[in-house]
Motif scaffolding. Structure first.
Motif, PDB file in Angstrom:
ATOM      1  N   TRP A 106       0.830  -1.213   0.000  1.00  0.00           N
ATOM      2  CA  TRP A 106       0.000   0.000   0.000  1.00  0.00           C
ATOM      3  C   TRP A 106       0.863   1.262   0.000  1.00  0.00           C
ATOM      4  O   TRP A 106       0.472   2.291  -0.560  1.00  0.00           O
ATOM      5  CB  TRP A 106      -0.968   0.011   1.175  1.00  0.00           C
ATOM      6  N   GLU A 107       2.012   1.194   0.622  1.00  0.00           N
ATOM      7  CA  GLU A 107       2.918   2.347   0.605  1.00  0.00           C
ATOM      8  C   GLU A 107       3.298   2.710  -0.829  1.00  0.00           C
ATOM      9  O   GLU A 107       3.435   3.894  -1.171  1.00  0.00           O
ATOM     10  CB  GLU A 107       4.179   2.034   1.421  1.00  0.00           C
ATOM     11  N   TYR A 108       3.432   1.697  -1.676  1.00  0.00           N
ATOM     12  CA  TYR A 108       3.770   1.955  -3.079  1.00  0.00           C
ATOM     13  C   TYR A 108       2.567   2.459  -3.867  1.00  0.00           C
ATOM     14  O   TYR A 108       2.723   3.175  -4.856  1.00  0.00           O
ATOM     15  CB  TYR A 108       4.385   0.702  -3.710  1.00  0.00           C
ATOM     16  N   VAL A 109       1.375   2.092  -3.422  1.00  0.00           N
ATOM     17  CA  VAL A 109       0.169   2.682  -4.026  1.00  0.00           C
ATOM     18  C   VAL A 109       0.149   4.180  -3.712  1.00  0.00           C
ATOM     19  O   VAL A 109      -0.122   5.013  -4.584  1.00  0.00           O
ATOM     20  CB  VAL A 109      -1.110   2.003  -3.489  1.00  0.00           C
ATOM     21  N   GLU A 110       0.478   4.507  -2.481  1.00  0.00           N
ATOM     22  CA  GLU A 110       0.526   5.922  -2.083  1.00  0.00           C
ATOM     23  C   GLU A 110       1.599   6.681  -2.861  1.00  0.00           C
ATOM     24  O   GLU A 110       1.388   7.833  -3.266  1.00  0.00           O
ATOM     25  CB  GLU A 110       0.796   6.018  -0.575  1.00  0.00           C
ATOM     26  N   THR A 111       2.732   6.009  -3.078  1.00  0.00           N
ATOM     27  CA  THR A 111       3.805   6.642  -3.856  1.00  0.00           C
ATOM     28  C   THR A 111       3.343   6.912  -5.291  1.00  0.00           C
ATOM     29  O   THR A 111       3.620   7.976  -5.862  1.00  0.00           O
ATOM     30  CB  THR A 111       5.052   5.734  -3.883  1.00  0.00           C
TER      31      THR A 111
END
Length: 283
Positions: A106-111
C-alpha cells in the motif's frame, strides 16, 4: 490510452523486487523464526519468490478482472499454504508476515498517487483502497482455508500411521505371527484393530496369530467385546487365534464384569503360548 488502473498495476509489478526487498529489510523484526531467524538460503529464495507471487496476485485486484484475480488467489493460497505446512510455520506467524506485506504494497500505491497527482482523483484512491483491502482479505481467507485443509490432512495421515504402528502384526515363522498390544485401548484403537489386523494377516498369509495383551492394563466390556469380534473375524478367515499375557488384575476385572473367555485359547505368557502350541519348534 492506458487506463489509470492499468498504470497502477504496471507500477506495482515493475517495483515488485523493490517492494520485496523492503519487506525483507523488515522481516528480522517478525516474531516467527521461519521469517526472522532462518539461516537457510533456500528459505530466503522461497520467501522472495512467494513474496513476488503475493504482489503479482494482489496487483490483479486493481485491474478488476474478477475471474483472473480469483484464479490467481487460489494458486497463491495453495502455493504458500503448502510451503508453510511443509516448514511447520504457525499460522499466526504467516498472518503477521502478510500484514507487513499488505502495509508495504500500500505504501507503493501511495507513492504512485503522489507521483501522479494530476491524473489520480479522490474517487480513484477510495476505489483502490476498497479493492485492495477487500482483495487482501479474500487472499487471507483462501490461505486460511487451504492451510486448515492441509493441516487436517497431515494430522489424519499421522493418526493413521500411529494407529497402524500401534497394531504391528509381526511374522515369526511361516504362517505364524504375533500381535503385541501395548497401552490403553479406546474406541478408535479398537476399531483400527478390527480394520487393520485382519487385512495385515491376509496380506502376510498368516494362519495362526498370537495376541499378547500383557501390555494392556485395563480390559473393560468394550475392549473385551472388540477382542472377541476380532477373534471371530480371524476365525472366519480361517486363522487360529491365541491370547496370552492376561494380567491377574485384568483377569479379576473380567470375572467381575462377567466376561467369558472360555471359548478362547489363553496362555499366561507369550513364551508359554509359543511353547505349548509347538511354534518354538517350527522356528
Amino acid at each position: 490510452m492506458t487506463s489509470i488502473n492499468q498504470q497502477l498495476y504496471e507500477y506495482i509489478i515493475e517495483n515488485s523486487s523493490t517492494i520485496t526487498q523492503k519487506w525483507f529489510n523488515e522481516k528480522s523484526n517478525f516474531s516467527g523464526e521461519f521469517y526472522s531467524n532462518n539461516p537457510n538460503p533456500k528459505i530466503d529464495k522461497i520467501l522472495r519468490e512467494q513474496h513476488a507471487l503475493t504482489i503479482k496476485t494482489i496487483a490483479y485486484a486493481f485491474l478488476e478482472e474478477e475471474s483472473t484475480f480469483h484464479e490467481q488467489q487460489l494458486i497463491w493460497a495453495d502455493t504458500v499454504a503448502q510451503s508453510r505446512i511443509e516448514n511447520n510455520t504457525p499460522i499466526h506467524d504467516v498472518l503477521e508476515a502478510l500484514s507487513k506485506t499488505r502495509e508495504t504494497i500500500w505504501e507503493y500505491v501511495e507513492t504512485f498517487v503522489n507521483k501522479n497527482e494530476d491524473m489520480v482523483t479522490t474517487q480513484n484512491i477510495l476505489k483502490w483502497s476498497n479493492v485492495f483491502n477487500a482483495g487482501f482479505d479474500r487472499l487471507l481467507y483462501h490461505f486460511s482455508e487451504r492451510y486448515y485443509q492441509l493441516s487436517n490432512s497431515r494430522l489424519t495421515a499421522q493418526q493413521s500411521l500411529i494407529l497402524e504402528l500401534s497394531t504391528p502384526v509381526i511374522p515369526i515363522s511361516e504362517g505364524v505371527a504375533v500381535l503385541p498390544i501395548v497401552g490403553d485401548i479406546d474406541t478408535t484403537r479398537a476399531r483400527s484393530l478390527l480394520e487393520i489386523v485382519p487385512q495385515k494377516c491376509s496380506e502376510l498369509g498368516i494362519n495362526q496369530l498370537f495376541i499378547d495383551v500383557s501390555g494392556v492394563s485395563i480390559v473393560d466390556t468394550m475392549v473385551a467385546n472388540e477382542m472377541f469380534n476380532l477373534i471371530k473375524i480371524l476365525d472366519l478367515l480361517g486363522m487360529k487365534t491365541n491370547v496370552s499375557g492376561i494380567r491377574p488384575e485384568v483377569a479379576q476385572t473380567s470375572i467381575q464384569l462377567g466376561l467369558d473367555w472360555s471359548g478362547i485359547r489363553t496362555f499366561s505368557s507369550l513364551k508359554q503360548a509359543l511353547a505349548i502350541t509347538g511354534v518354538n519348534h517350527m522356528r
